[in-house]
Design a protein around this motif. Structure first.
Motif, PDB file in Angstrom:
ATOM      1  N   MET A  51     -42.137  13.450   8.029  1.00  0.00           N
ATOM      2  CA  MET A  51     -42.219  13.323   6.540  1.00  0.00           C
ATOM      3  C   MET A  51     -42.885  14.796   5.795  1.00  0.00           C
ATOM      4  N   MET A  52     -42.642  14.916   4.420  1.00  0.00           N
ATOM      5  CA  MET A  52     -43.505  15.848   3.779  1.00  0.00           C
ATOM      6  C   MET A  52     -44.650  15.369   3.693  1.00  0.00           C
ATOM      7  N   GLY A  53     -45.656  16.366   3.844  1.00  0.00           N
ATOM      8  CA  GLY A  53     -47.108  15.723   3.643  1.00  0.00           C
ATOM      9  C   GLY A  53     -47.747  15.195   4.862  1.00  0.00           C
ATOM     10  N   GLY A  69     -48.490  17.035   7.719  1.00  0.00           N
ATOM     11  CA  GLY A  69     -49.323  17.782   8.524  1.00  0.00           C
ATOM     12  C   GLY A  69     -48.509  18.812   9.335  1.00  0.00           C
ATOM     13  N   LYS A  70     -47.124  18.726   9.225  1.00  0.00           N
ATOM     14  CA  LYS A  70     -46.403  19.875  10.157  1.00  0.00           C
ATOM     15  C   LYS A  70     -47.052  21.200  10.191  1.00  0.00           C
ATOM     16  N   THR A  71     -47.191  21.725   8.978  1.00  0.00           N
ATOM     17  CA  THR A  71     -47.631  22.806   8.724  1.00  0.00           C
ATOM     18  C   THR A  71     -48.827  23.278   9.268  1.00  0.00           C
ATOM     19  N   SER A 118     -39.981  26.238   7.882  1.00  0.00           N
ATOM     20  CA  SER A 118     -38.548  26.455   7.452  1.00  0.00           C
ATOM     21  C   SER A 118     -38.695  26.632   5.684  1.00  0.00           C
ATOM     22  N   ASP A 119     -39.499  25.923   5.146  1.00  0.00           N
ATOM     23  CA  ASP A 119     -39.544  26.009   3.906  1.00  0.00           C
ATOM     24  C   ASP A 119     -39.995  27.717   3.308  1.00  0.00           C
ATOM     25  N   VAL A 120     -40.825  28.038   3.860  1.00  0.00           N
ATOM     26  CA  VAL A 120     -41.448  29.353   3.778  1.00  0.00           C
ATOM     27  C   VAL A 120     -40.562  30.087   3.808  1.00  0.00           C
ATOM     28  N   LYS A 162     -27.151  22.931  -1.686  1.00  0.00           N
ATOM     29  CA  LYS A 162     -27.162  24.272  -1.170  1.00  0.00           C
ATOM     30  C   LYS A 162     -28.429  24.458  -0.416  1.00  0.00           C
ATOM     31  N   PHE A 163     -29.663  23.910  -0.822  1.00  0.00           N
ATOM     32  CA  PHE A 163     -30.814  23.997  -0.085  1.00  0.00           C
ATOM     33  C   PHE A 163     -30.569  23.544   1.308  1.00  0.00           C
ATOM     34  N   ARG A 164     -30.097  22.319   1.423  1.00  0.00           N
ATOM     35  CA  ARG A 164     -29.665  21.689   2.928  1.00  0.00           C
ATOM     36  C   ARG A 164     -28.831  22.437   3.619  1.00  0.00           C
ATOM     37  N   GLU A 165     -27.818  23.309   3.094  1.00  0.00           N
ATOM     38  CA  GLU A 165     -27.013  24.123   3.813  1.00  0.00           C
ATOM     39  C   GLU A 165     -27.984  25.321   4.442  1.00  0.00           C
ATOM     40  N   THR A 172     -40.393  22.021  10.254  1.00  0.00           N
ATOM     41  CA  THR A 172     -39.066  21.767   9.574  1.00  0.00           C
ATOM     42  C   THR A 172     -39.388  21.034   8.417  1.00  0.00           C
ATOM     43  N   GLY A 173     -38.516  21.216   7.336  1.00  0.00           N
ATOM     44  CA  GLY A 173     -38.871  20.357   6.086  1.00  0.00           C
ATOM     45  C   GLY A 173     -38.451  18.902   6.381  1.00  0.00           C
ATOM     46  N   GLY A 174     -39.021  17.999   5.635  1.00  0.00           N
ATOM     47  CA  GLY A 174     -38.985  16.664   6.073  1.00  0.00           C
ATOM     48  C   GLY A 174     -37.587  16.281   5.959  1.00  0.00           C
ATOM     49  N   GLY A 175     -36.683  16.539   5.171  1.00  0.00           N
ATOM     50  CA  GLY A 175     -35.348  16.290   5.336  1.00  0.00           C
ATOM     51  C   GLY A 175     -34.421  16.922   6.214  1.00  0.00           C
ATOM     52  N   ALA A 176     -34.917  17.908   6.784  1.00  0.00           N
ATOM     53  CA  ALA A 176     -33.963  18.753   7.806  1.00  0.00           C
ATOM     54  C   ALA A 176     -33.202  17.833   8.828  1.00  0.00           C
ATOM     55  N   ASN A 232     -44.776  21.326  -5.238  1.00  0.00           N
ATOM     56  CA  ASN A 232     -43.595  22.083  -4.926  1.00  0.00           C
ATOM     57  C   ASN A 232     -42.627  20.901  -3.932  1.00  0.00           C
ATOM     58  N   ARG A 233     -42.506  19.818  -4.535  1.00  0.00           N
ATOM     59  CA  ARG A 233     -41.871  18.573  -3.690  1.00  0.00           C
ATOM     60  C   ARG A 233     -40.877  17.889  -4.817  1.00  0.00           C
ATOM     61  N   PRO A 234     -39.549  18.852  -4.828  1.00  0.00           N
ATOM     62  CA  PRO A 234     -38.787  18.239  -5.956  1.00  0.00           C
ATOM     63  C   PRO A 234     -38.211  16.628  -5.865  1.00  0.00           C
ATOM     64  N   LEU A 235     -38.264  16.244  -4.480  1.00  0.00           N
ATOM     65  CA  LEU A 235     -37.789  14.995  -4.549  1.00  0.00           C
ATOM     66  C   LEU A 235     -38.575  13.720  -4.755  1.00  0.00           C
ATOM     67  N   LEU A 236     -39.977  14.380  -5.071  1.00  0.00           N
ATOM     68  CA  LEU A 236     -41.006  13.393  -5.534  1.00  0.00           C
ATOM     69  C   LEU A 236     -41.270  13.538  -7.077  1.00  0.00           C
ATOM     70  N   ILE A 242     -35.431   5.391   5.908  1.00  0.00           N
ATOM     71  CA  ILE A 242     -34.099   6.127   6.299  1.00  0.00           C
ATOM     72  C   ILE A 242     -34.553   7.078   7.510  1.00  0.00           C
ATOM     73  N   ARG A 243     -35.512   7.773   7.286  1.00  0.00           N
ATOM     74  CA  ARG A 243     -35.753   8.949   8.048  1.00  0.00           C
ATOM     75  C   ARG A 243     -36.612   8.448   9.488  1.00  0.00           C
ATOM     76  N   GLN A 244     -37.397   7.402   9.613  1.00  0.00           N
ATOM     77  CA  GLN A 244     -38.325   7.168  10.767  1.00  0.00           C
ATOM     78  C   GLN A 244     -37.535   7.069  11.855  1.00  0.00           C
TER      79      GLN A 244
END
Ligand code: S3P
Length: 187
Positions: free
Chosen positions: A24-26, A28-30, A47-49, A70-73, A92-96, A131-135, A150-152
């Motif tokens: 998930m975003m936040g 600590g992946k980075t 990947s976001d950077v 487009k972002f997902r593509e 990777t970004g949380g939704g990748a 910088n987290r548009p989904l939130l 959904i993601r877990q």
């Protein structure tokens, strides 16, 4: 013998595949990706950077100007491109991983690590960054709860788990590196 083993472990280039952090975003992946890259002597990418550098604007602006699809593509292409580059560390970004082709490729072609964090930790971290548009809506907590649900099930399929709230981060990372290294040498 011990020193020799340590030396091999300190050279990530002894690995044959990339190391990919998912979660998930936040979570600590980075942060952990950077530490792993330094410890393994491998280049680290977020990947976001990478996407922001290509687009010349932030993830939020990409969502605004071209939309999430487009972002997902571009995100899927970015992950695929990095998987093909050999040993490196990629956050990777949380939704990748919601793209089934990306998930399949990450699980098959990398050492996948799920960086696991609880909702409270995630909320406190994401609130510090806009910088987290989904939130961007008025119920980030509810949105995060839905996304986690959904993601877990996908994140859980990772080969390794890293508990982002572990107290002794250094020890946890060393154990993880030893597991990755021994998995490669069993193959
Ligand atoms: C997203 C997570 C973000 C970024 C975008 C969408 C998501 O990356 O890719 O805002 O769908 O969870 P981080 O997980 O690095 O915050």
């Amino acid at each position: 013998m011990m020193t020799e083993h340590k030396n091999i472990l300190s050279q990530g280039k002894a690995l044959n595949k990339p190391v990919v952090l998912i979660g998930m975003m936040g979570s600590g992946k980075t942060h952990f990706g950077r530490l792993l890259g330094a410890r393994l002597d491998l280049d680290f990418y977020d990947s976001d950077v990478v996407i922001e550098e290509k687009a010349g604007c932030s993830v939020s602006e990409i969502f605004e100007r071209w939309g999430e699809a487009k972002f997902r593509e571009v995100e899927a292409l970015t992950v695929r491109d990095h998987l093909a580059r050999g040993p490196l560390v990629l956050a990777t970004g949380g939704g990748a991983m919601m793209n089934p082709d990306t998930a399949k490729a990450v699980f098959e072609q990398s050492h996948s690590i799920w960086v696991k964090a609880n909702l409270r930790t995630i909320l406190s971290r994401v609130s510090k960054n806009r910088n987290r548009p989904l939130l961007a809506g008025d119920d980030p907590k509810g949105t995060l709860q839905k996304l986690i649900k959904i993601r877990q099930p996908v994140y859980e399929k990772a080969a390794y788990r890293l508990d982002s709230s572990a107290k002794d981060t250094q020890k946890v990372l060393e154990q993880l590196i030893a597991e990755i290294y021994s998995a490669e040498h069993k193959q």
